[in-house]
Each structure stands twice: as C-alpha cells, then as structure tokens.
Write a protein that holds these residues in place. Structure first.
Motif, PDB file in Angstrom:
ATOM      1  N   GLY A   1       1.626  32.850  26.966  1.00 47.67           N
ATOM      2  CA  GLY A   1       2.529  31.810  26.485  1.00 47.67           C
ATOM      3  C   GLY A   1       2.616  31.727  24.977  1.00 47.67           C
TER       4      GLY A   1
ATOM      5  N   ILE B   1       4.684  38.188  16.626  1.00 50.09           N
ATOM      6  CA  ILE B   1       5.693  38.619  15.655  1.00 50.09           C
ATOM      7  C   ILE B   1       6.219  39.996  16.042  1.00 50.09           C
TER       8      ILE B   1
ATOM      9  N   THR C   1      15.189  37.478  16.572  1.00 50.09           N
ATOM     10  CA  THR C   1      14.350  36.371  16.121  1.00 50.09           C
ATOM     11  C   THR C   1      12.985  36.962  15.781  1.00 50.09           C
ATOM     12  N   ARG C   2      12.514  36.655  14.608  1.00 47.26           N
ATOM     13  CA  ARG C   2      11.318  37.307  14.116  1.00 47.26           C
ATOM     14  C   ARG C   2      10.077  36.963  14.945  1.00 47.26           C
TER      15      ARG C   2
ATOM     16  N   ASN D   1       0.895  27.305  24.559  1.00 42.58           N
ATOM     17  CA  ASN D   1       1.296  27.940  23.305  1.00 42.58           C
ATOM     18  C   ASN D   1       0.099  27.993  22.363  1.00 42.58           C
ATOM     19  N   SER D   2       0.259  28.708  21.273  1.00 44.73           N
ATOM     20  CA  SER D   2      -0.894  28.979  20.424  1.00 44.73           C
ATOM     21  C   SER D   2      -1.432  27.697  19.809  1.00 44.73           C
TER      22      SER D   2
ATOM     23  N   TRP E   1      12.841  23.130  18.557  1.00 46.35           N
ATOM     24  CA  TRP E   1      11.725  23.967  18.074  1.00 46.35           C
ATOM     25  C   TRP E   1      11.826  25.377  18.644  1.00 46.35           C
ATOM     26  N   ASP E   2      13.057  25.818  18.902  1.00 43.26           N
ATOM     27  CA  ASP E   2      13.306  27.140  19.474  1.00 43.26           C
ATOM     28  C   ASP E   2      13.836  28.035  18.346  1.00 43.26           C
ATOM     29  N   PRO E   3      13.166  29.181  18.072  1.00 38.79           N
ATOM     30  CA  PRO E   3      13.584  29.994  16.927  1.00 38.79           C
ATOM     31  C   PRO E   3      15.035  30.480  17.019  1.00 38.79           C
ATOM     32  N   ALA E   4      15.518  30.759  18.244  1.00 33.15           N
ATOM     33  CA  ALA E   4      16.897  31.242  18.358  1.00 33.15           C
ATOM     34  C   ALA E   4      17.882  30.135  18.014  1.00 33.15           C
TER      35      ALA E   4
ATOM     36  N   GLN F   1      17.929  29.414  14.347  1.00 38.27           N
ATOM     37  CA  GLN F   1      18.718  30.411  13.623  1.00 38.27           C
ATOM     38  C   GLN F   1      20.210  30.068  13.666  1.00 38.27           C
TER      39      GLN F   1
ATOM     40  N   PRO G   1       6.740  27.446  11.365  1.00 42.65           N
ATOM     41  CA  PRO G   1       6.787  28.822  11.847  1.00 42.65           C
ATOM     42  C   PRO G   1       8.094  29.185  12.572  1.00 42.65           C
TER      43      PRO G   1
ATOM     44  N   VAL H   1      10.753  30.948  10.317  1.00 40.12           N
ATOM     45  CA  VAL H   1      10.521  32.231   9.658  1.00 40.12           C
ATOM     46  C   VAL H   1      11.636  33.242   9.966  1.00 40.12           C
ATOM     47  N   GLY H   2      12.091  33.264  11.227  1.00 46.60           N
ATOM     48  CA  GLY H   2      13.141  34.215  11.587  1.00 46.60           C
ATOM     49  C   GLY H   2      14.487  33.857  11.001  1.00 46.60           C
TER      50      GLY H   2
ATOM     51  N   SER I   1       2.067  32.704   9.871  1.00 49.70           N
ATOM     52  CA  SER I   1       3.238  33.576   9.684  1.00 49.70           C
ATOM     53  C   SER I   1       4.114  33.063   8.544  1.00 49.70           C
TER      54      SER I   1
ATOM     55  N   PHE J   1       5.089  34.952   5.101  1.00 53.00           N
ATOM     56  CA  PHE J   1       6.507  35.134   4.779  1.00 53.00           C
ATOM     57  C   PHE J   1       6.781  34.686   3.343  1.00 53.00           C
TER      58      PHE J   1
ATOM     59  N   GLY K   1       0.049  35.894  13.512  1.00 53.19           N
ATOM     60  CA  GLY K   1       0.896  34.939  12.806  1.00 53.19           C
ATOM     61  C   GLY K   1       0.807  33.549  13.399  1.00 53.19           C
ATOM     62  N   ALA K   2       0.443  33.488  14.685  1.00 54.90           N
ATOM     63  CA  ALA K   2       0.494  32.216  15.395  1.00 54.90           C
ATOM     64  C   ALA K   2      -0.815  31.439  15.303  1.00 54.90           C
TER      65      ALA K   2
END
Lengths: 340, 355
Positions: free
Chosen positions: A154, A158, A244-245, B51-52, B209-212, B215, B237, B240-241, B263, B267, B336-337
């Motif tokens: 989960g 990167i 997405t990074r 999650n981390s 809180w979703d990176p996609a 973006q 974090p 970052v993307g 991360s 960056f 990174g996490a």
C-alpha cells in the motif's frame, strides 16, 4: 439481452450500417467542438498550450482504458477489474525496479504477465463458466488488489527516471502518452474493422447465438476481449507510473467510471455489438477537457462536480434521443424500439 | 529486569554509566514518568493502515510502548479502511481483555458507539488525531487531537516573512470539506491580512491527496493565474510529481509551505538552483502524534503521571530561507516515502515501510 433482436438483418443493410457510425462520430465531435467553444469564451486559460500539454496525458490514459472497456462492452460485458488491473501495473512498474532503470524492462514484462493472467481468469469465468460479468470481474478486482498489497504494502514508490522520461516526456511538442494512445487506437481500430477476426468479434458481440449458429468460436472471442482489455489497462498503468512521479497504490480507482462514460459517449451500446474506437478516444478528450474546464472556471468544488455531471448527462441524453428516432425512422419497427 | 540490571551497572562503575548515557541504551533504561508501576496490556487500533505514513506512525507507537516495562503485551489491528472492521476490532480487543486502547478513528463519529461501550466497561481508551465527537470522561478517557490551526499559523507567519507586501496564495488540501484543510485555512487567515489573496476556489482546491488529481488541478491553476507567489499544501509529497509543470509552462516553481517528506526534500535539493523562487518551508507531518496518545493511555492504565500536553502541535521542521530549525533534509539512500521529521530514526522507518 437482446439476443433475439433482428440484428443480422440490419447488419446486411449497408446504408444502415454506415449511418450509426457517422452519427456517433458526428455527435461526439460536435459536442467536443461545442465544449471547446465554451472553454474559449468562459475559461480561455484551459485552452492555453501549457494547460493542454499538462492535461493531455490524462486524456490519453482515459482513452486507453476506454478502449479496453470498449472491447468488453462490445461483448455485452462489463469489466470492473479495471481499478485493480491499473493499480497493479502501476505498483509493479514502480516497486519492482526501485528506481533502477535496468530493471524497468523486466518490470513491464512482469506487469504484462499479470495482465494476461487476470484477463484469462476474467475470460474463463465469464465465457466458460457463464458467470455474470459484473460479479466475476469484481472478484478478479479484489484478487488484483491483493496483488497490489503484496507488491507494495500500500506504499507508494518513486518511479524510475527512464519511465518518467518515456511516459512523461514530449516528442514533437506533444506528450508521449498521446502517441501511446494514438498507437493503441490505431491497433484496435485496424483489428476490429479491417481483419477477419475483428469482424467476427463484432458479429459475436451483436448476436452471440447467431454467431454460434454460423460456426464461430464464440467463447474464445469473448475470452479474448477480457485479455486484450487487460493488456490495455496494463499499458495505461505503466504510463501513469511514469506520468506521476510518486503514484499511490490505488491510482486505478478513479478511472473506472470515466472508462465506461467514454464508451457510452462514444456511441457503443452497453448491450454489445458494434464498437466505435475513434469516437471513444474523442470522448476521452471531451471528458478530460470538461474537467479542466470545470477547474479553470474557478467555481467551488461542488459546482465543478455539478457542471461535469450535467454536461455528461446532457451528452448522453442528446445521444440516446437521436438514437431512438433513428431506429424508428429507419426500421419502422416498434419491435426493435421496445427491445432497446 | 532491565531496570534492575541498570541499577547494578550504575553501582559497579561510573565509567560504564557515562557510556550508557552517551548511547541509545540510556533512553531505554530511564523509565519515563508516564509509565506507572501497575501492569497493563495495550492495543493500537488503526482505521486504515495501508500507506507509508501510517506504517511509520504504527512503528512510532510501538516504540513508545516499548519504553514502558509495565506493559506486558502489545497488540495491533488494522481496520483496512472498513468502518465495520474498525468497530469490531475495537470491541474484540476489549473482549480479549486488553486494558488500554489507542484508536485512530478514521471513520469519525461512526466509531464513537464502540469507543463509548469500551469506555463504559472500564477500559482506558484514547482516540487521537481524527475527531470522533463525544466528550472526555463520558465517551472516552482522553482525546489527543492535532492542532491543524497551528500548522496554518506557522505557514502564514512564514509567508509574511518571505512576502511582506502580500501576494497570491494557492492552497491545496485533500477531499472536499475535510476538517484538516478548513482548520489550516482558519490558522492562515488569523495571521494573513487582506493583501494576501487566495487564488483557489473557496475554501481550498480539492486534490483528494491524489498525485494525479493534484497534477490536473495544478495544471489548470497555473494556466489560469498569471502569478502564484506561494503554494500551500497539507501533503507535500503528493506535489512532487506536479511541480515540474511550472517549468513546462516556462515559469519558476514558486515558494512552497507544506508538510515534510523525504521525496520532497530531495526534489527541492535537485531543483532549487534552476528555480530561483522555489523556497521551501515545512512543518512536521505529525507521525509523533501517536506518541502523545500512547503516553496518555499508558499513564492512565499503569497509574503513571500523564504528560503535560493534551494537543499535539506539529513543530516547524525545515526552512530553506533561514535554515532554522533545520535546512532542507534529504536522504537519497532511503525511500522517498519516509518522514525525516519523525522521532523514529530514518533507517527504522525504511524498515517499517518495507523497503
């Protein structure tokens, strides 16, 4: 299921066959042009090159998963294992290499193997054991998420530099992911429309009983729909991992509804039959631009959601009304309309 | 046992004692004041452990429990984001005879009835971080919240330092209407005057809180707003993307006020030279909130002395402008996490997130 509808007859009538294609294509293109006009008037920033090049990768992703869903819908099915499949491809492509470019190739191969296995599982459950597609694919989705947790725990990881350059880079000024989507479109269109296997595939979707009577291997074709769909989801997942990074382990979740929406907007009947890949891809651009428009006009989140829902409902509504009129006029048959 | 052996060691040699003080062993040896003499068992209940951030938090909680020798047993349960499972976890831990429960009630008030019934059966139960409603002494023993208003104030004060004449702020938070984002906004507005303009839709730009999605949102906001002076985000974090989008549109990455993450730090180190406006300010992401909750639960269950604090205040962690309290941190050799602001050593975090 409309297995007894007089579809074979309509298939033999050339004029009718070409009409719905034109109609679905024209509808979705006109809607897109109308949307672009509205964007230009109310939110010109959403048409700036920066905004377009930032959002096109996501349109490409929706287009690719939409093409996968299209294949399954053409066989009268539904693929709800899409979120798990995309997420699994994402975590395999990021966790397996652990930012080591040299391992990326192996990771992608591994993701492809998982995709084929998941597709075969879906296909066997639906076409051979005759399970309801929705139930079978929900089960597979849970299984795939098991895989997601096994690979990633989960936790996001990167992405590798190489994948970020391939999927997130630009060639000739266009994001690379757009070329991947166009490539997928070219393959799906060519195979469906110009090869014997593709023509049979559509005929089976339109009427499995008649196709069976004609001696076609219905179960094999239905099974392959799920396998090829999974391969497309896998492609989308690997691309997301690059775009997405630091993708989360649940990146596929938000793609299920758009994938069905673009298939419907593209004019493919949820009951199966003819598929419209080009219209599906245009619809993906439409849907993505719609959400960019909603973001760019700067209204509160609640209003953004309402704008998107209204536009989508309007698009589908207009479409189904015209479709019904078309059926009445061209066939003059009440029978067909009732079966719809 | 450990306590007795330390006493012996001290008695035998002063030099050995000095060495023990210098080493990490000293922390274990000193029984903290919140750890009382009464024997007890404790459980940590997570609403969602996948999650981390949660894994680091869980590892921190466990480490805190281990500081107290009176705790004879430690258990953990993960609700897996399922409210039903979270409720049955709480009840079954109590039924198993655990004396103290520390609960991350992700489902909010939905888990309050279970918490209340456990409290009424005479157990110590301490919900933390997510507000579950109810009141202390009636529904639970103690609630250890986190002050997100305080985070907002820290960001606001930094923004005033770097942009004394006002500027355009873009504030990104999680799902629509989440109370964390609203509290942070309240904190910022307490500090910032009208010369600071929020360019996002009220109250914040929704990113889940979703990176996609982050973006996509950032793409639209960069195109729409000619000038963004500072971005405020409560989950650094996930940005970052998205930050390279500024370079794609031919602009410098602006200043960023957020919470820390390895991360993000890396960056910044790679990109700040190319982007002259890219200043970074972070508050600790709050893994140590669980420590305070565990300390309270253990104190109440073992008759120890409860800690003085009742609310977790995330300390300021990095500031790229002044370097105080820390310059921007990056551990390239680790995942990174992870969160370098956490009290849990970075290598232990890497183990906790399984990489």
């Amino acid at each position: 299921m409309i297995t007894s509808a007089p579809m074979p007859e309509s298939f033999s009538r050339k004029g009718l066959q070409s009409l719905p294609l034109a109609r679905s294509f024209v509808t979705v293109v006109l809607s897109t042009l109308a949307l672009l006009l509205v964007c230009w008037i109310f939110a010109p920033s959403s048409l700036s090159w920066g905004a377009l090049s930032g959002s096109l990768p996501f349109a490409a992703i929706i287009a690719i998963v939409g093409l996968g869903q299209l294949l399954v819908v053409q066989q009268g099915g539904f693929d709800l294992s899409l979120p798990g499949a995309v997420s699994l491809a994402v975590v395999v492509a990021t966790h397996y290499p652990q930012q080591n470019d040299a391992l990326l190739g192996q990771a992608v191969l591994l993701a492809l193997c998982f995709a084929i296995a998941a597709g075969l599982l879906n296909g066997v459950l639906v076409s051979i054991f005759r399970l309801n597609a929705i139930i079978a694919t929900i089960g597979t989705n849970a299984l795939l998420y098991g895989g997601v947790f096994a690979v990633s725990g989960g936790v996001p990881s990167i992405t590798t530099e190489l994948l970020a350059n391939i999927a997130g880079g630009e060639t000739l000024g266009l994001p690379n992911s757009v070329f991947f989507a166009l490539g997928a479109l070219a393959v799906v269109s060519f195979v469906l429309k110009k090869t014997v296997a593709g023509r049979r595939f559509e005929a089976i979707g339109a009427n499995p009983l008649a196709a069976r009577a004609a001696g076609l291997r219905v179960r094999l074709y239905q099974m392959m729909a799920y396998v090829f769909a999974q391969l497309l989801y896998c492609l989308a997942g690997v691309l997301i991992a690059g775009i997405t990074r630091e993708p989360t382990a649940f990146q596929g979740d938000s793609l299920l509804l758009p994938s069905v929406a673009v298939v419907v907007l593209g004019g493919t009947s949820l009951l199966g039959g003819r598929g419209f890949p080009i219209s599906t891809v245009v619809a993906a651009f439409f849907l993505n631009q719609l959400s960019q428009f909603a973001l760019a006009v700067g209204v509160p989140y609640s209003a953004q959601t309402i704008i998107q829902a209204l536009a989508l409902g309007f698009g589908i509504g207009v479409y189904s009304v015209r479709w019904r009129v078309n059926l009445k006029r061209t066939t003059g048959s009440k029978n067909v309309e009732e079966k719809k | 046992m450990k306590y007795a052996s330390l006493v012996t060691a001290l008695g035998v040699s002063a030099a050995a004692a000095a060495m023990a003080l210098g080493s990490a062993g000293a922390a274990n040896a000193e029984v903290p004041s919140w750890c009382g003499p009464k024997k007890a068992t404790i459980a940590l209940l997570d609403g969602y452990g996948g999650n981390s951030w949660r894994q680091v938090t869980t590892a921190s909680g466990k480490q805190t429990v281990e500081l107290c020798p009176s705790i004879t047993k430690y258990e953990y349960a993960d609700g897996q984001g399922d409210t039903q499972k979270s409720i049955s976890d709480i009840k079954s831990m109590a039924a198993k005879g655990i004396d103290a429960l520390v609960v991350f009630g992700d489902a909010g008030p939905a888990v309050l009835p279970a918490i209340t019934s456990v409290y009424k059966s005479g157990k110590v139960i301490v919900p933390y971080r997510v507000n579950v409603g109810g009141e202390e002494g009636k529904n639970y023993s103690k609630f250890i919240g986190s002050s997100f208003v305080e985070d907002g104030k820290s960001w606001g004060n930094w923004i005033k330092e770097i942009l004394p004449n006002g500027g355009n702020i873009l504030f990104l938070s999680g799902p629509a209407g989440n109370s964390q984002g609203l509290d942070e906004l309240k904190g910022m507005k307490e500090v910032l005057g009208a010369e600071y303009k929020f360019v996002n839709p009220e109250p914040f730009a929704v990113t889940n809180w979703d990176p996609a999605l982050t973006q996509k949102v950032l793409t639209a906001e960069i195109a729409k707003n000619e000038k963004i002076d500072v971005i405020v985000s409560d989950f650094g974090p996930s940005l970052v993307g998205a930050l390279p989008l500024f370079e794609k549109q031919g602009k410098s990455i602006p200043a960023l006020a957020t919470s820390d993450g390895n991360s993000l730090g890396c960056f910044w180190q790679e990109n700040h030279e190319k982007n002259p406006d890219f200043k970074l300010f972070t508050v600790a992401t709050g893994n140590d909130n669980v420590r305070l909750a565990v300390e309270w639960a253990v104190a109440l269950a073992t008759d120890g002395k409860p800690p003085a604090e009742e609310i977790f205040k995330a300390p300021v962690f990095e500031n790229s402008v002044t370097g105080k309290p820390n310059a921007v941190q990056c551990r390239k050799d680790l995942p990174g996490a992870i969160y370098l602001s956490s009290e849990l050593p970075a290598d232990d975090q890497a183990k906790a997130v399984g990489q």
